[in-house]
Design an enzyme around this catalytic site. Structure first.
Site, PDB file in Angstrom:
ATOM      1  N   GLY A   1       0.233  -1.276   0.103  1.00  0.00           N
ATOM      2  CA  GLY A   1      -0.194   0.135   0.504  1.00  0.00           C
ATOM      3  C   GLY A   1       0.636   0.919   0.168  1.00  0.00           C
TER       4      GLY A   1
ATOM      5  N   GLU B   1       4.408  -5.428   2.164  1.00  0.00           N
ATOM      6  CA  GLU B   1       4.135  -6.470   1.097  1.00  0.00           C
ATOM      7  C   GLU B   1       4.207  -5.440  -0.149  1.00  0.00           C
ATOM      8  OE1 GLU B   1       1.773 -10.119   1.778  1.00  0.00           O
ATOM      9  OE2 GLU B   1       0.535  -8.629   1.073  1.00  0.00           O
TER      10      GLU B   1
ATOM     11  N   CYS C   1     -15.258   2.676 -27.152  1.00  0.00           N
ATOM     12  CA  CYS C   1     -16.732   3.246 -27.458  1.00  0.00           C
ATOM     13  C   CYS C   1     -17.356   3.786 -26.315  1.00  0.00           C
ATOM     14  CB  CYS C   1     -17.758   2.108 -27.741  1.00  0.00           C
ATOM     15  SG  CYS C   1     -16.658   1.315 -29.640  1.00  0.00           S
TER      16      CYS C   1
HETATM   17  N1  LLP Z   1      -0.772  -6.951  -0.548  1.00  0.00           N
HETATM   18  C1  LLP Z   1      -2.071  -7.053  -0.107  1.00  0.00           C
HETATM   19  C2  LLP Z   1      -2.763  -8.377   0.449  1.00  0.00           C
HETATM   20  C3  LLP Z   1      -3.072  -6.822  -1.477  1.00  0.00           C
HETATM   21  O1  LLP Z   1      -4.250  -6.819  -1.419  1.00  0.00           O
HETATM   22  C4  LLP Z   1      -2.120  -5.996  -2.069  1.00  0.00           C
HETATM   23  C5  LLP Z   1      -2.945  -5.204  -3.258  1.00  0.00           C
HETATM   24  C6  LLP Z   1      -1.205  -5.099  -1.683  1.00  0.00           C
HETATM   25  C7  LLP Z   1      -0.120  -6.190  -0.862  1.00  0.00           C
HETATM   26  C8  LLP Z   1       0.412  -4.477  -2.468  1.00  0.00           C
HETATM   27  O2  LLP Z   1      -0.639  -3.063  -2.421  1.00  0.00           O
HETATM   28  P1  LLP Z   1       0.021  -1.832  -3.240  1.00  0.00           P
HETATM   29  O3  LLP Z   1       1.595  -1.308  -2.428  1.00  0.00           O
HETATM   30  O4  LLP Z   1       0.758  -2.344  -5.077  1.00  0.00           O
HETATM   31  O5  LLP Z   1      -0.632  -0.550  -2.357  1.00  0.00           O
HETATM   32  N2  LLP Z   1      -5.750  -1.983  -8.730  1.00  0.00           N
HETATM   33  C9  LLP Z   1      -5.414  -0.638  -7.530  1.00  0.00           C
HETATM   34  C10 LLP Z   1      -4.664  -1.499  -5.943  1.00  0.00           C
HETATM   35  C11 LLP Z   1      -5.493  -2.186  -5.534  1.00  0.00           C
HETATM   36  C12 LLP Z   1      -4.436  -2.987  -4.804  1.00  0.00           C
HETATM   37  C13 LLP Z   1      -4.617  -4.430  -4.404  1.00  0.00           C
HETATM   38  N3  LLP Z   1      -4.030  -4.960  -2.901  1.00  0.00           N
HETATM   39  C14 LLP Z   1      -5.040   0.574  -7.949  1.00  0.00           C
HETATM   40  O6  LLP Z   1      -5.140   0.448  -9.149  1.00  0.00           O
HETATM   41  O7  LLP Z   1      -4.391   1.769  -7.762  1.00  0.00           O
END
Ligand code: LLP
Length: 426
Positions: free
Chosen positions: A245, A284, A355
């Site tokens: 995150g 993560e 579209c």
């Molecule tokens: N760990 C878990 C359990 C997760 O669900 C996620 C992301 C991450 C790690 C990695 O999160 P990151 O570091 O990439 O923020 N499609 C959305 C983001 C969805 C994230 C889902 N889970 C976007 O484009 O902003």
């Protein structure tokens, strides 16, 4: 916003040469577009490697890359070689990682609805960690483990009741969530008591907390640790994963926190909350590893000026290669790789070729005055959740992915063909 693009938004090894042409890792961007066509994802490989190294330096070797952000066989190999674990959340991601040769014990299986087939695949491969997410999954896992006498190491995913300040669709730490076991409801306690002392089946080794995505306020992590610490401390387990995150700046002026700053906040909060120093604190990240490593290049096909209303600049991709503006209202910058350092006094709306009126790439893009049909237009910070969420909407083939490093380019995912589009039709 009329100034030139802030170069720090580009991949680490981007360089604006004489005459303003953009090169990444010594490779001319327009030449790549000539050769491979557009839309094209161009990734700076060393940028990815450097972020992996920073993540490992900050959190240690238990830190995992969240493969959902961007994944392909080469990404799996590189992240693995750089010493990160890999978080896979479906059988598909697991398959790609295993087929790429990632050591199974370096994989962490996630998911709020893991199927029998996915769990069996993970047990058979011997994945390093399974993050259990529901009582139904625990039943399933018990049954599958007893059939093969497996004792997989598991973390229990807990929703700590902390709301991160981010988009509602990517918030996961609040009590009302499809993910994990609630802390406040007592579900988390019930889940661990089922696992504790079990002589067979899953072995509890830690707790997992993921509060959401695109988080800039690092104190959200401190609040999550504070919330989870009293529960965690009763368990006597050795791993606490704070999830992913970490936020990334997509538009100018948005700061990107470093892995070192994130880890420092996590470590300080853990110490304050009395979590013993021997506990492995890990994370993560997905987006923070890959987002800024890539740009997407498009070709401009039409420029439609609606006097007194707006100017629409249509490009040859759109919501099929980057659904983020449509899904979350996300903003991006735009620039022309032929004059990457140019002033951008003109405001236009960059749209895709689908579209749908909602098919936006950049709502109010600052672009150079002389943008014309035929130009290559690029959007930076598109390395995460673009290619991985790409679709074939309107039967648009998905773009190629090219990696550049030390003056050389290689295709790591080839462009889809029309033939691919009917490859599964019977
Ligand atoms: N760990 C878990 C359990 C997760 O669900 C996620 C992301 C991450 C790690 C990695 O999160 P990151 O570091 O990439 O923020 N499609 C959305 C983001 C969805 C994230 C889902 N889970 C976007 O484009 O902003």
């Amino acid at each position: 916003m009329t100034g030139p693009l802030d170069i720090s938004m580009l991949p680490e090894h981007a360089e604006v040469g004489k005459g303003g042409r953009l090169a990444i890792a010594g490779v001319d961007v327009l030449a790549l577009c000539e050769e491979h066509g557009t839309p094209l994802f161009i990734y700076d490989e060393q940028h990815i490697r450097n972020r992996c190294r920073e993540a490992v330096a900050a959190f240690g070797g238990d830190v995992a890359y969240a493969s959902k952000a961007f994944f392909c066989s080469e990404m799996a190999r590189v992240v693995h070689a750089e010493g990160m674990r890999i978080d896979v959340s479906t059988g598909g991601e697991l398959y790609v990682a295993l087929r790429a040769g990632v050591a199974p014990d370096r994989l962490v299986l996630h998911g709020n609805n893991k199927s029998d087939a996915e769990l069996s695949m993970a047990l058979k491969a011997g994945v390093g960690r399974i993050v259990v997410d529901s009582f139904d999954e625990m039943d399933r896992l018990d049954r599958l483990c007893s059939a093969c006498s497996a004792r997989p190491a598991v973390l229990v995913r807990v929703t700590p009741g902390v709301e991160a300040h981010t988009h509602e669709y990517v918030m996961t730490g609040q009590d009302d969530s499809k993910f994990g076991f609630g802390l406040a409801s007592g579900a988390a306690e019930e889940a661990v008591s089922r696992l504790e002392g079990a002589q067979a089946g899953p072995r509890l080794v830690g707790v997992h907390v993921h509060i959401g995505s695109q988080i800039f306020a690092l104190d959200s992590y401190a609040r999550a640790i504070e919330a989870i610490a009293p529960f965690f401390s009763t368990l006597g387990v050795e791993e606490l994963c704070i999830g992913g995150g970490l936020g990334v700046g997509y538009v100018e002026g948005e700061p990107t926190p470093t892995f070192a700053a994130w880890a420092a906040v996590v470590r300080a909060a853990a110490a304050d909350a009395g979590i013993p120093p021997e506990v492995s604190l890990s994370a993560e990240p997905g987006r923070a590893i890959v987002a800024a490593a890539a740009i997407t290049c498009y070709s401009v096909g039409t420029v439609k000026d609606l006097p007194g209303i707006r100017t629409y600049v249509s490009v040859d991709g759109g919501m099929s290669d980057n659904p983020r503006p449509v899904l979350y209202g996300s903003g991006y910058e735009a620039f022309l790789p032929r004059e990457a350092g140019a002033f951008r006094p003109r405001t236009v709306t960059v749209v895709g070729k689908h579209c749908e009126s909602g098919d936006l790439v950049v709502r109010d893009a600052a672009v150079p005055e002389d943008l014309v049909v035929g130009d290559v237009l690029a959007t930076p910070v598109t390395g995460a959740y673009g290619h991985s969420m790409a679709s074939n909407y309107n039967k648009v083939p998905r773009p190629a992915v090219v990696w550049v490093r030390d003056g050389a380019a290689r295709v790591v995912v080839r462009r889809e063909t029309f033939e691919d589009l009917v490859g599964r039709d019977l």
